[in-house]
Design a protein around this motif. Structure first.
Motif, PDB file in Angstrom:
ATOM      1  N   GLU A 102       0.835  -1.205   0.000  1.00 14.59           N
ATOM      2  CA  GLU A 102       0.000   0.000   0.000  1.00 14.59           C
ATOM      3  C   GLU A 102       0.870   1.256   0.000  1.00 14.59           C
ATOM      4  O   GLU A 102       0.541   2.243  -0.683  1.00 14.59           O
ATOM      5  N   GLN A 103       1.986   1.217   0.730  1.00 13.54           N
ATOM      6  CA  GLN A 103       2.883   2.367   0.755  1.00 13.54           C
ATOM      7  C   GLN A 103       3.484   2.609  -0.624  1.00 13.54           C
ATOM      8  O   GLN A 103       3.595   3.752  -1.087  1.00 13.54           O
ATOM      9  N   LEU A 104       3.878   1.534  -1.288  1.00 18.33           N
ATOM     10  CA  LEU A 104       4.416   1.657  -2.644  1.00 18.33           C
ATOM     11  C   LEU A 104       3.375   2.256  -3.587  1.00 18.33           C
ATOM     12  O   LEU A 104       3.692   3.106  -4.434  1.00 18.33           O
ATOM     13  N   LYS A 105       2.136   1.822  -3.434  1.00 16.39           N
ATOM     14  CA  LYS A 105       1.063   2.324  -4.294  1.00 16.39           C
ATOM     15  C   LYS A 105       0.835   3.817  -4.092  1.00 16.39           C
ATOM     16  O   LYS A 105       0.656   4.579  -5.052  1.00 16.39           O
ATOM     17  N   ILE A 106       0.885   4.256  -2.835  1.00 10.07           N
ATOM     18  CA  ILE A 106       0.690   5.679  -2.532  1.00 10.07           C
ATOM     19  C   ILE A 106       1.825   6.516  -3.123  1.00 10.07           C
ATOM     20  O   ILE A 106       1.595   7.558  -3.744  1.00 10.07           O
ATOM     21  N   ILE A 107       3.061   6.047  -2.939  1.00 10.74           N
ATOM     22  CA  ILE A 107       4.216   6.813  -3.412  1.00 10.74           C
ATOM     23  C   ILE A 107       4.258   6.878  -4.937  1.00 10.74           C
ATOM     24  O   ILE A 107       4.473   7.947  -5.524  1.00 10.74           O
ATOM     25  N   ALA A 108       4.050   5.729  -5.595  1.00 10.20           N
ATOM     26  CA  ALA A 108       4.237   5.648  -7.055  1.00 10.20           C
ATOM     27  C   ALA A 108       2.953   5.833  -7.839  1.00 10.20           C
ATOM     28  O   ALA A 108       3.005   5.955  -9.069  1.00 10.20           O
ATOM     29  N   HIS A 149      12.665   6.588   2.363  1.00  9.71           N
ATOM     30  CA  HIS A 149      12.107   7.388   1.282  1.00  9.71           C
ATOM     31  C   HIS A 149      11.798   8.783   1.816  1.00  9.71           C
ATOM     32  O   HIS A 149      11.278   8.917   2.941  1.00  9.71           O
ATOM     33  N   PRO A 150      12.119   9.832   1.068  1.00 10.32           N
ATOM     34  CA  PRO A 150      11.932  11.198   1.600  1.00 10.32           C
ATOM     35  C   PRO A 150      10.495  11.548   1.951  1.00 10.32           C
ATOM     36  O   PRO A 150      10.256  12.492   2.707  1.00 10.32           O
ATOM     37  N   SER A 151       9.528  10.786   1.439  1.00 12.73           N
ATOM     38  CA  SER A 151       8.121  11.027   1.787  1.00 12.73           C
ATOM     39  C   SER A 151       7.823  10.654   3.229  1.00 12.73           C
ATOM     40  O   SER A 151       6.814  11.086   3.799  1.00 12.73           O
ATOM     41  N   GLY A 152       8.698   9.823   3.827  1.00 10.98           N
ATOM     42  CA  GLY A 152       8.428   9.315   5.165  1.00 10.98           C
ATOM     43  C   GLY A 152       7.438   8.166   5.177  1.00 10.98           C
ATOM     44  O   GLY A 152       7.044   7.680   6.238  1.00 10.98           O
ATOM     45  N   ASP A 176      15.786  11.654   6.977  1.00 16.13           N
ATOM     46  CA  ASP A 176      14.754  10.832   6.337  1.00 16.13           C
ATOM     47  C   ASP A 176      14.355   9.659   7.219  1.00 16.13           C
ATOM     48  O   ASP A 176      13.177   9.291   7.272  1.00 16.13           O
ATOM     49  N   THR A 177      15.323   9.083   7.919  1.00 14.03           N
ATOM     50  CA  THR A 177      14.996   7.991   8.847  1.00 14.03           C
ATOM     51  C   THR A 177      14.076   8.485   9.951  1.00 14.03           C
ATOM     52  O   THR A 177      13.101   7.820  10.314  1.00 14.03           O
ATOM     53  N   TRP A 178      14.384   9.663  10.498  1.00 12.66           N
ATOM     54  CA  TRP A 178      13.551  10.205  11.568  1.00 12.66           C
ATOM     55  C   TRP A 178      12.153  10.547  11.062  1.00 12.66           C
ATOM     56  O   TRP A 178      11.154  10.337  11.757  1.00 12.66           O
ATOM     57  N   ARG A 179      12.065  11.075   9.838  1.00 11.30           N
ATOM     58  CA  ARG A 179      10.749  11.389   9.263  1.00 11.30           C
ATOM     59  C   ARG A 179       9.899  10.123   9.184  1.00 11.30           C
ATOM     60  O   ARG A 179       8.713  10.124   9.521  1.00 11.30           O
ATOM     61  N   GLN A 188      10.432   7.188  10.942  1.00  3.18           N
ATOM     62  CA  GLN A 188      10.216   6.568  12.250  1.00  3.18           C
ATOM     63  C   GLN A 188       9.227   7.361  13.097  1.00  3.18           C
ATOM     64  O   GLN A 188       8.417   6.773  13.823  1.00  3.18           O
ATOM     65  N   SER A 189       9.285   8.673  13.012  1.00  6.36           N
ATOM     66  CA  SER A 189       8.364   9.492  13.808  1.00  6.36           C
ATOM     67  C   SER A 189       6.928   9.380  13.280  1.00  6.36           C
ATOM     68  O   SER A 189       5.969   9.508  14.044  1.00  6.36           O
ATOM     69  N   LYS A 190       6.795   9.121  11.983  1.00  2.00           N
ATOM     70  CA  LYS A 190       5.467   8.951  11.390  1.00  2.00           C
ATOM     71  C   LYS A 190       4.908   7.560  11.688  1.00  2.00           C
ATOM     72  O   LYS A 190       3.700   7.391  11.878  1.00  2.00           O
TER      73      LYS A 190
END
Length: 337
Positions: free
Chosen positions: A42-48, A183-186, A323-326, A328-330
């Motif tokens: 689902e994450q891949l679908k949202i990003i791409a 991924h920069p989107s978090g 980017d890791t923190w973005r 992990q925090s999300k």
């Protein structure tokens, strides 16, 4: 072109699927979900904005591999399906040899039956063992200091022999150093099941309060602050390196090897300091004894990849920790929230 991505739901595989899709290829994901979540789809679908095809299967299931290769008209394989914890490999060597080595033989056998002649292999800087010199280039002798490393050495030899047996075959072993970042989107990042085996997710889980402190294994190495030095490479740079290797050589044959790294090493304490800045929290840590098979320093000479592939790591340690923190925090508990 349809490309089978074994272990494509995992950390490196999933980010590489995004890079492949962006470059115009069609990744078909094959994964047994042993160290990944179905929610990655689902994450891949949202990003791409694209629905990725997924086949749940094990790398040692030859029948399912053959069916997948044929059903999806696969032309090449990106092979990430590997157990990867150094410490666990010393405790469970047979499990590692079965999955990483026997699994690759099963995959190659299925590919041969289905006339698929191209494979990009997820190798590792562990094949250099205890470095004889730094930075490490591709001419450095290969060996290993733990069973995980030996599985990579063995598979590289198998791939070389596979190419020698058929001059039409192409195998590219990408020896990369320490993937980090998200991924920069978090929306996508490293989300291991159980206790993380890699440093960055362990730090990030400590930063969000999941873990009390970070264990630093060894503070008496011959390094600047006594902690181990590693070459950390942003996951997006790494993913693009895979695509660059295949795009450059997809009409070639033979057995090829490339380092993918930044050429710069950071100590464990430097990584913790950088992450503390990104997260704006103090990260607790404790020193612990060295782990069996660990080495003091390891960083790359990646000039061959720049020369032949036109690829060079672009993102620095701040981008990795930001980017890791973005991510992990999300998603403080990964995708299983």
């Amino acid at each position: 072109m349809n490309i089978l991505v074994t272990g494509g739901m995992g950390y490196i595989g999933s980010h590489t699927c995004l890079a492949l899709y962006k470059a115009g290829f069609t990744p078909i994901i094959y994964d047994n979900l042993s160290n990944s979540s179905i929610k990655v789809l689902e994450q891949l679908k949202i990003i791409a904005n694209h629905t990725f095809e997924f086949v749940e299967g094990d790398i040692n299931d030859r029948d399912k591999l053959e069916a997948t290769l044929n059903d999806y008209n696969i032309k090449a394989v990106f092979h990430f399906a590997s157990l990867k914890a150094v410490g666990k490999s010393t405790e469970q060597p047979l499990r590692y040899y079965d999955n990483n080595v026997s699994g690759t033989v099963t995959l190659l056998t299925a590919m041969q039956k289905s006339a698929v002649k191209q494979i990009i292999f997820s190798s590792s800087a562990t094949v250099y063992g205890d470095p004889q010199y730094l930075p490490i280039d591709e001419k450095h002798p290969i060996t290993a200091t733990n069973p995980y490393g030996w599985t990579k050495v063995m598979v590289e030899q198998i791939l070389n022999d596979w190419c020698l047996a058929n001059e039409q075959n192409l195998a590219i072993a990408l020896r990369y150093f320490n993937p980090a970042g998200a991924h920069p989107s978090g929306l996508l990042g490293e989300s291991p099941t159980g206790i993380p085996n890699n440093l960055m997710p362990y730090i990030s889980q400590t930063a969000v309060g999941q873990r009390e402190f970070v264990n630093i294994f060894g503070n008496d190495y011959d390094t600047e602050d006594g902690t181990g030095v590693r070459d950390y490479i942003h996951i997006m740079d790494l993913a693009e390196g895979h695509v660059a290797a295949f795009s450059t050589h997809q009409k070639d044959s033979g057995s090829l090897v490339y380092n993918l790294g930044t050429g710069k090493g950071y100590t464990v304490l430097e990584i913790i300091t950088a992450f503390s800045s990104s997260a704006n929290v103090e990260i607790n840590y404790k020193f612990a004894p060295r782990r069996a098979g660990d080495i003091a320093s390891n960083f790359a000479n990646a000039s061959l990849a720049q020369e032949k592939l036109g690829w060079k790591a672009k993102l620095n340690i701040k981008a990795m920790t930001d980017d890791t923190w973005r991510w992990q925090s999300k998603y403080p508990n990964g995708l299983e929230d």
